[in-house]
Design an enzyme around this catalytic site. Structure first.
Site, PDB file in Angstrom:
ATOM      1  N   LEU A 191      75.858  -6.616 -20.792  1.00 33.07           N
ATOM      2  CA  LEU A 191      76.397  -6.003 -19.576  1.00 33.07           C
ATOM      3  C   LEU A 191      77.416  -6.975 -18.991  1.00 33.07           C
ATOM      4  CD1 LEU A 191      73.199  -4.665 -17.724  1.00 33.07           C
ATOM      5  CD2 LEU A 191      74.884  -3.292 -18.964  1.00 33.07           C
ATOM      6  N   ASP A 192      78.459  -6.433 -18.352  1.00 27.31           N
ATOM      7  CA  ASP A 192      79.400  -7.292 -17.649  1.00 27.31           C
ATOM      8  C   ASP A 192      78.657  -8.105 -16.591  1.00 27.31           C
ATOM      9  OD1 ASP A 192      81.411  -6.113 -19.104  1.00 27.31           O
ATOM     10  OD2 ASP A 192      82.118  -4.842 -17.458  1.00 27.31           O
ATOM     11  N   ARG A 193      79.213  -9.253 -16.261  1.00 25.74           N
ATOM     12  CA  ARG A 193      78.577 -10.139 -15.284  1.00 25.74           C
ATOM     13  C   ARG A 193      78.312  -9.433 -13.958  1.00 25.74           C
ATOM     14  NH1 ARG A 193      80.755 -16.235 -13.739  1.00 25.74           N
ATOM     15  NH2 ARG A 193      79.127 -16.739 -12.234  1.00 25.74           N
TER      16      ARG A 193
END
Length: 324
Positions: free
Chosen positions: A149-151
């Site tokens: 997942l993106d940060r």
């Protein structure tokens, strides 16, 4: 153990023999375990430059190892200011990760990843989810991310506790059988009917000298479907399902369709983001709300759900209160 044997030469180069327990593992993930404390970006640079060899030949980051392969690993030091062997993640980080566990058994961990925490360490990020979990559970022999997942994206994240589980879930992903659902606040009013977006994405594009993702015929196939959930003034809460998992997919597809995601500083509408900050939005409004898949061996169905975080639910409440 990730390897059956390891030999080191006088120049510091190691040669590691891959055992059956590591068969099928990506070379970059293998190196991340062998080179503890080295940022993921450095690992990929070693691969690009050909400093890491498998059976004497160059190899790409996504290549998978086989039992009996011999991996040449050059001497690599941990940069000053980065975590070193024996360091521990900050207590606050450990508490947040510990509180984020939605489900755990002997094969799998499911987390409701908080926004602002990277899934793995990299340039300038000494501790990610996976490094923190390994530090918190030194007795657990195997912990690997199933996907990413993106940060700034919160929500459901899978971590395998067995090599066989990782292989099974990667097979599910390759077959397009892992159903991923997200909640996103997007600009404008979505139509009543589902809005599919099919646009190929190139993750190696450059903008202002920085690597970014853009729609391009040279990119990889990607499909997202946006469905209207709640409508506000100049905004829609959308349920988004994706059949692929490309980098920044929902963010780029939303912007491409004229419905950028709220709080997106890279692909979004910056003037709209300023307006939303008055409602208290301080992060990307994108949340991985659910995962579903059927085990290809047992046929058992797995379903996991992560509630929308309070800070995002509060934004919706304030948007509702401000309706004209």
């Amino acid at each position: 153990m990730t390897s059956s044997s390891s030999a080191q030469g006088r120049n510091g180069v190691r040669h590691v023999d891959v055992d059956s327990g590591s068969a099928g593992q990506r070379i970059d993930n293998f190196l991340a375990r062998e080179l503890k404390g080295v940022p993921r970006s450095r690992v990929h640079r070693l691969l690009r430059k050909g400093e890491v060899r498998v059976n004497g030949g160059r190899v790409r980051s996504g290549a998978r190892l086989e039992a009996g392969d011999r991996v040449r690993i050059p001497p690599v030091s941990v940069d000053a200011g980065r975590r070193a062997e024996g360091d521990q993640p900050p207590k606050g980080m450990q508490e947040r990760i510990g509180a984020a566990v939605l489900h755990e058994d002997d094969r799998l961990l499911v987390l409701n990843k908080p926004s602002g925490i990277a899934v793995h360490g990299g340039s300038g990020v000494p501790w990610g989810v996976i490094e923190t979990l390994r530090a918190m559970r030194p007795g657990t022999a195997f912990l690997e991310l199933v996907h990413r997942l993106d940060r700034e994206t919160s929500g459901c994240l899978l971590v395998a506790k067995r090599r066989s589980t990782l292989r099974t879930l990667h097979e599910v992903i390759r077959d397009g059988a892992l159903e991923k659902r997200y909640l996103a606040l997007v600009k404008g009013r979505l139509p009543k009917h589902p809005l599919p977006v099919e646009a190929r994405l190139d993750r190696n594009a450059r903008r202002d000298g920085e690597r970014t993702v853009q729609v391009s015929s040279a990119g990889q196939a990607a499909r997202s479907v946006f469905r209207r959930s709640e409508v506000f003034h100049e905004a829609t809460l959308a349920e988004v399902s994706i059949a692929t998992g490309r980098t920044h997919q929902i963010r780029v597809h939303g912007a491409y369709a004229g419905h950028p995601v709220a709080g997106d500083g890279r692909y979004g509408d910056q003037e709209w983001n300023k307006t939303l900050r008055k409602y208290g939005l301080k992060r990307l409004f994108l949340h991985a709300s659910g995962l579903r898949w059927k085990d290809p061996d047992s046929g058992a169905e797995h379903v996991y759900h992560a509630e929308l975080p309070d800070e995002l639910r509060g934004i919706l409440v304030r948007l509702e209160e401000s309706r004209p």
